[in-house]
Design a protein around this motif. Structure first.
Motif, PDB file in Angstrom:
ATOM      1  N   TYR A  91       0.776  -1.288  -0.142  1.00  0.00           N
ATOM      2  CA  TYR A  91       0.002   0.133   0.058  1.00  0.00           C
ATOM      3  C   TYR A  91       0.946   1.421   0.116  1.00  0.00           C
ATOM      4  N   SER A  92       2.159   1.134   0.429  1.00  0.00           N
ATOM      5  CA  SER A  92       3.211   2.418   0.477  1.00  0.00           C
ATOM      6  C   SER A  92       3.655   2.567  -0.844  1.00  0.00           C
ATOM      7  N   ILE A  93       3.313   1.872  -2.083  1.00  0.00           N
ATOM      8  CA  ILE A  93       4.278   2.083  -3.386  1.00  0.00           C
ATOM      9  C   ILE A  93       4.024   3.239  -3.876  1.00  0.00           C
ATOM     10  N   ASP A  94       4.899   3.772  -4.498  1.00  0.00           N
ATOM     11  CA  ASP A  94       4.962   4.917  -5.414  1.00  0.00           C
ATOM     12  C   ASP A  94       5.492   4.634  -6.681  1.00  0.00           C
ATOM     13  N   GLU A  95       4.861   5.608  -7.697  1.00  0.00           N
ATOM     14  CA  GLU A  95       5.240   5.591  -9.255  1.00  0.00           C
ATOM     15  C   GLU A  95       6.654   5.157  -9.454  1.00  0.00           C
ATOM     16  N   LYS A  96       7.449   6.186  -8.692  1.00  0.00           N
ATOM     17  CA  LYS A  96       8.928   5.973  -8.950  1.00  0.00           C
ATOM     18  C   LYS A  96       9.624   4.449  -8.888  1.00  0.00           C
ATOM     19  N   THR A  97       9.018   3.743  -7.752  1.00  0.00           N
ATOM     20  CA  THR A  97       9.358   2.298  -7.448  1.00  0.00           C
ATOM     21  C   THR A  97       8.943   1.433  -8.404  1.00  0.00           C
ATOM     22  N   LEU A  98       7.606   1.639  -8.972  1.00  0.00           N
ATOM     23  CA  LEU A  98       7.090   0.759 -10.057  1.00  0.00           C
ATOM     24  C   LEU A  98       7.630   1.226 -11.237  1.00  0.00           C
ATOM     25  N   ARG A  99       8.213   2.258 -11.615  1.00  0.00           N
ATOM     26  CA  ARG A  99       8.724   2.668 -12.704  1.00  0.00           C
ATOM     27  C   ARG A  99      10.077   1.965 -12.824  1.00  0.00           C
ATOM     28  N   GLU A 100      11.028   1.824 -11.670  1.00  0.00           N
ATOM     29  CA  GLU A 100      12.061   1.168 -11.430  1.00  0.00           C
ATOM     30  C   GLU A 100      12.120  -0.185 -11.794  1.00  0.00           C
ATOM     31  N   HIS A 101      10.906  -0.782 -11.011  1.00  0.00           N
ATOM     32  CA  HIS A 101      10.719  -2.283 -11.055  1.00  0.00           C
ATOM     33  C   HIS A 101      10.524  -2.785 -12.479  1.00  0.00           C
ATOM     34  N   PHE A 102       9.508  -1.736 -13.410  1.00  0.00           N
ATOM     35  CA  PHE A 102       9.367  -2.413 -14.662  1.00  0.00           C
ATOM     36  C   PHE A 102       9.979  -1.618 -15.779  1.00  0.00           C
ATOM     37  N   LYS A 103      11.080  -1.028 -15.495  1.00  0.00           N
ATOM     38  CA  LYS A 103      12.017  -0.472 -16.456  1.00  0.00           C
ATOM     39  C   LYS A 103      12.320  -1.120 -17.745  1.00  0.00           C
ATOM     40  N   ALA A 104      12.301  -2.375 -17.622  1.00  0.00           N
ATOM     41  CA  ALA A 104      12.564  -3.420 -18.847  1.00  0.00           C
ATOM     42  C   ALA A 104      11.270  -3.048 -19.835  1.00  0.00           C
ATOM     43  N   GLY A 105      10.161  -2.698 -19.302  1.00  0.00           N
ATOM     44  CA  GLY A 105       8.992  -2.631 -20.345  1.00  0.00           C
ATOM     45  C   GLY A 105       8.636  -1.321 -20.549  1.00  0.00           C
ATOM     46  N   ASN A 106       9.101  -0.269 -19.807  1.00  0.00           N
ATOM     47  CA  ASN A 106       8.837   1.001 -20.032  1.00  0.00           C
ATOM     48  C   ASN A 106       7.449   1.327 -20.268  1.00  0.00           C
ATOM     49  N   PRO A 107       6.668   1.205 -19.271  1.00  0.00           N
ATOM     50  CA  PRO A 107       5.168   1.693 -19.569  1.00  0.00           C
ATOM     51  C   PRO A 107       5.088   3.162 -20.010  1.00  0.00           C
ATOM     52  N   ASP A 108       4.281   3.455 -20.774  1.00  0.00           N
ATOM     53  CA  ASP A 108       3.844   4.861 -21.042  1.00  0.00           C
ATOM     54  C   ASP A 108       3.200   5.666 -19.891  1.00  0.00           C
ATOM     55  N   LEU A 109       2.239   4.966 -19.130  1.00  0.00           N
ATOM     56  CA  LEU A 109       1.625   5.454 -18.189  1.00  0.00           C
ATOM     57  C   LEU A 109       1.413   4.547 -16.973  1.00  0.00           C
TER      58      LEU A 109
END
Length: 169
Positions: A92-110
């Motif tokens: 529940y404490s997740i933020d967008e920066k952490t998610l972008r870091e985790h999924f950087k291989a896929g590089n989601p647009d949004l």
């Protein structure tokens, strides 16, 4: 409508139809009212067709959606199809920066995060190309560990609701 037949509200028209079942006078009045209604509708339709052909404009169907951006995503500029990945079991404490870091291989647009539910949606727009590889890179992270939690990553049908299109997906 002509001068002899006044414009009736729906309620008045319903009452007149009821009276017309038993009264000949009411039946005659109802017939006059209904013919004048048909004439007005036909006149509006012919004017509409005349305007369309004169200006070469075809009326666009109104799109039925509940989404505030009318299906265009957050930025509103995209017109092509979108691909969404659902990410569940997030802390529940997740933020967008952490998610972008985790999924950087896929590089989601949004990335849209619902902290109250512990979920997120990764959105891929077709304009950026090579979507299949990017989506596969993110799907490969299914059951990976993020902040000591094993997350779920799944391709969604997108949209929501019980529409025919949604059920087919």
């Amino acid at each position: 409508m002509s001068e002899e037949t006044p414009k009736l509200s729906k309620k008045q028209l319903k009452a007149l139809r009821f009276k017309a079942k038993k009264s000949d006078k009411a039946a005659e009045k109802l017939e006059k009212v209904e013919t004048s209604i048909k004439e007005v509708k036909e006149k509006k339709e012919s004017e509409k067709r005349k305007n369309e052909t004169a200006h070469g404009v075809h009326p666009r169907k109104k799109r039925k959606t509940r989404r505030g951006h009318h299906g265009r995503g957050k930025n509103g500029a995209h017109n092509g199809p979108r691909f969404l990945l659902f990410v569940g079991n997030l802390p529940y404490s997740i933020d967008e920066k952490t998610l972008r870091e985790h999924f950087k291989a896929g590089n989601p647009d949004l990335i849209r995060i619902r902290k109250d539910k512990g979920i997120a949606f990764l959105e891929f727009l077709t304009a950026k190309g090579h979507i299949q590889g990017r989506i596969d890179a993110c799907l490969a992270l299914h059951h990976s560990v993020l902040n000591n939690r094993r997350i779920n990553v799944e391709l969604t049908a997108g949209g929501g609701g019980n529409s025919k299109n949604r059920i087919e997906r």
